[in-house]
Scaffold this active site. Structure first.
Site, short mmCIF file in Angstrom:
data_model
loop_
_atom_site.label_atom_id
_atom_site.label_comp_id
_atom_site.label_asym_id
_atom_site.label_seq_id
_atom_site.Cartn_x
_atom_site.Cartn_y
_atom_site.Cartn_z
N CYS A 102 105.74 -15.35 59.83
CA CYS A 102 105.89 -14.33 58.80
C CYS A 102 106.05 -15.01 57.46
O CYS A 102 106.81 -15.98 57.35
CB CYS A 102 107.11 -13.47 59.11
SG CYS A 102 107.41 -12.19 57.88
N HIS A 144 103.71 -6.03 63.96
CA HIS A 144 104.55 -6.86 63.09
C HIS A 144 104.71 -6.22 61.71
O HIS A 144 105.81 -6.11 61.18
CB HIS A 144 103.90 -8.25 62.99
CG HIS A 144 104.57 -9.20 62.06
ND1 HIS A 144 105.13 -10.40 62.48
CD2 HIS A 144 104.78 -9.17 60.70
CE1 HIS A 144 105.65 -11.04 61.44
NE2 HIS A 144 105.44 -10.32 60.35
N GLU A 145 103.59 -5.77 61.12
CA GLU A 145 103.64 -5.22 59.75
C GLU A 145 104.34 -3.88 59.71
O GLU A 145 105.12 -3.60 58.79
CB GLU A 145 102.23 -5.10 59.17
CG GLU A 145 101.50 -6.42 59.00
CD GLU A 145 102.29 -7.49 58.28
OE1 GLU A 145 103.03 -7.17 57.33
OE2 GLU A 145 102.19 -8.66 58.68
N HIS A 148 107.96 -4.20 59.60
CA HIS A 148 108.52 -4.52 58.28
C HIS A 148 108.98 -3.26 57.56
O HIS A 148 109.95 -3.28 56.80
CB HIS A 148 107.47 -5.21 57.39
CG HIS A 148 107.43 -6.70 57.52
ND1 HIS A 148 108.49 -7.51 57.22
CD2 HIS A 148 106.43 -7.54 57.90
CE1 HIS A 148 108.16 -8.79 57.40
NE2 HIS A 148 106.90 -8.83 57.82
CO CO Z 1 105.89 -10.55 58.35
#
Ligand code: CO
Length: 191
Positions: A102, A144-145, A148
């Protein structure tokens, strides 16, 4: 924007929840350009890595916007897909483990469990609805995004896993990190 605009742990904003964006909001254009330029600037100094994707929170803007590289295998291709208010509507195909990094977690990679396949709903910059069925690395990147946007980072899934942390050496190889020495009490990663 430059790579220096990308916020990294322990910045507490990375643990905050981003807010929904209204459909067709024209002020997003500048935000999206900033996200793309910061990502491309970051990867310029990284011979073994590609800027695969970014969430707006990573340039310290708490709106639910992500950008995802159209071609993960080609650094010369600088095209990104923009997803606004993206949502995982289904995760399926079992759980797969693979390495993940990341831009906001410096110097640490992880072996992270994710759904093998996902269905994502979002809208594009013009306000049109987008539906994506993804598998493999794209499915991983989307999870993953979108994490966030809820303030979740990949390290949170493997917090207690002693053999799941790695760093990238100068030749681009992932090398296991000693958990007790580098991870367990790491005040940058954990509050
Ligand atoms: Co990331």
């Amino acid at each position: 924007m430059k790579k220096e605009h990308i916020i990294t742990l322990p910045n507490p904003h990375l643990r905050q929840k981003s807010s929904k964006v209204s459909r067709g909001d024209s002020s997003l254009h500048q935000l999206i350009n900033n996200m793309i330029s910061a990502t491309l600037d970051w990867e310029k100094s990284r011979p073994h890595e590609i800027g695969a994707a970014l969430a707006a929170v990573q340039i310290d803007d708490l709106r639910r916007v992500i950008i995802v590289r159209s071609d993960f295998d080609n650094k010369d291709s600088k095209d990104f897909t923009v997803l606004i208010n993206p949502k995982i509507i289904k995760g399926e195909g079992g759980i797969m483990y693979d390495h993940e990094g990341c831009l906001s977690v410096q110097g640490v990679y992880g072996l992270v469990p994710r759904y093998a396949k996902v269905r994502v709903k979002a809208f594009d910059e013009a306000g049109g609805e987008v539906r994506i069925k993804a598998e493999g690395f794209l499915a991983r990147v989307l999870q993953h995004e979108i994490d966030h946007l809820s303030g979740t980072l990949f390290v949170d899934y493997i917090k207690n896993q002693t053999d799941a942390f790695f760093h990238l050496n100068e030749t681009g190889e992932l090398i296991g990190l000693d958990y007790d020495e580098h991870i367990a009490q790491n005040s940058i990663l954990w509050d």
